[in-house]
Design an enzyme around this catalytic site. Structure first.
Site, PDB file in Angstrom:
ATOM      1  N   CYS A  38       0.822  -1.213   0.000  1.00 61.86           N
ATOM      2  CA  CYS A  38       0.000   0.000   0.000  1.00 61.86           C
ATOM      3  C   CYS A  38       0.857   1.264   0.000  1.00 61.86           C
ATOM      4  CB  CYS A  38      -0.966   0.002   1.176  1.00 61.86           C
ATOM      5  SG  CYS A  38      -0.180  -0.292   2.777  1.00 61.86           S
ATOM      6  N   HIS A  83      -0.889   0.604   7.124  1.00 54.89           N
ATOM      7  CA  HIS A  83      -1.646   0.958   5.915  1.00 54.89           C
ATOM      8  C   HIS A  83      -1.438   2.411   5.515  1.00 54.89           C
ATOM      9  CE1 HIS A  83      -4.511   0.609   2.739  1.00 54.89           C
ATOM     10  NE2 HIS A  83      -5.263   1.588   3.231  1.00 54.89           N
ATOM     11  N   ASN A  99      -7.579   5.527  -1.803  1.00 52.13           N
ATOM     12  CA  ASN A  99      -7.217   4.378  -0.982  1.00 52.13           C
ATOM     13  C   ASN A  99      -7.202   3.122  -1.855  1.00 52.13           C
ATOM     14  OD1 ASN A  99      -7.038   2.338   0.994  1.00 52.13           O
ATOM     15  ND2 ASN A  99      -8.161   3.589   2.475  1.00 52.13           N
TER      16      ASN A  99
END
Length: 314
Positions: free
Chosen positions: A21, A129, A144
């Site tokens: 991520c 994250h 996201n």
């Protein structure tokens, strides 16, 4: 204003893969597939070496100090086995490639004389994250990588949403200005994978079948087609130049050249056979240009380019 055919805005949104991520957040922030896992891992290793070098020179025992031994035992402090990168890696990557800093939004004077809606982009992090929020074409988008597609955030909601993230334990970093402009032409789509580019108008209208560059029915428009059915767009990609900046005459010339590539590779014997076939064709008289049923066709022959009018019934 709604995008026209000539000014479609495309939004780049990489989806989550493994624990990458941090990489996706950076790429979504800069709207390009600029950062790879290998390059970020190499940066992490360089940062680890720098940190260990600094600790080895301390006055508390150097490489024999408790802190140094503990740091070595812990392994990398900038990337874990799952591929999670530290903020230092993201900052170094953004600085190395784009010359942009990534300070914490709560850092003193970061938003001096600025409103949160003046900021180009944000990177948010909680635990392992990371995700990006980016202003594109005057609108803010939550990019996201766990989302199915980009989610619009209104200017009114932005400040509340950023504050909400902070209250939920997120660290929020920002790039006030200087991020790359949004993609608004086909050549810009080469910066990332087609499946990750989203048509802004479709997203704004919340269409369930919003178009991506991979599903765009017009994706080959302007590239031309070779006589063998293959697209000439690869030729433009290889040269690094799109057709958007070419004149109509240049585009026609390139399309003809691409169409004739395989024919030009034929040997002299094959060319002579083509000449024989051409010589056996009996042409009808050329109609006048004022005839509404006349059409003009351009041929490229071994002897050169020939332009001639025919009746549409020929």
């Amino acid at each position: 204003a709604k995008n026209t055919m000539a000014t479609v805005t495309w939004i780049y949104h990489e989806r989550q893969e493994a624990a990458l991520c941090g990489q996706h957040a950076l790429n979504n922030l800069v709207q390009a597939a600029s950062f790879t896992p290998n390059a970020l891992a190499e940066l992490a290793q360089q940062l680890d070496m720098m940190e260990l070098s600094y600790m080895s020179n301390n006055k508390e025992g150097g490489t024999r100090s408790k802190d140094y031994i503990q740091r070595v035992a812990e392994g990398s402090g900038n990337v874990d086995e799952q591929g999670n990168f530290s903020i230092e890696v993201l900052r170094a990557g953004l600085m190395n490639q784009y010359g942009l800093s990534l300070p914490n939004i709560r850092q003193e004077n970061v938003l001096l004389d600025m409103d949160v809606t003046d900021v180009d982009g944000f990177v948010c992090n909680r635990q392992s994250h990371w995700f990006a929020i980016r202003k594109l074409n005057g609108r803010y988008w939550n990019l996201n990588s766990t989302l199915e597609r980009p989610k619009q955030i209104s200017h009114f909601q932005l400040a509340t949403e950023i504050e909400s993230y902070q209250n939920d334990g997120y660290s929020v970093f920002c790039v006030n200005s200087g991020l790359p402009a949004p993609c608004q032409n086909k050549s810009g789509l080469q910066r990332g994978l087609a499946k990750f580019w989203w048509n802004e108008d479709d997203l704004v209208q919340n269409k369930t079948n919003a178009m991506t560059a991979a599903t765009d029915p017009w994706k080959d428009t302007g590239s031309g087609m070779r006589l063998d059915g293959k697209s000439t767009s690869a030729r433009a990609s290889m040269s690094g130049v799109g057709f958007e900046h070419e004149s109509e005459e240049d585009m026609l010339r390139m399309a003809i050249e691409a169409s004739m590539q395989d024919i030009c590779k034929e040997d002299v014997k094959q060319e002579s056979k083509i000449d024989d076939v051409i010589e056996e064709v009996e042409l009808t008289p050329e109609p006048d240009a004022s005839n509404p049923k006349s059409v003009k066709i351009q041929f490229r022959l071994p002897s050169g380019i020939v332009r001639r009018r025919f009746l549409d019934s020929d």
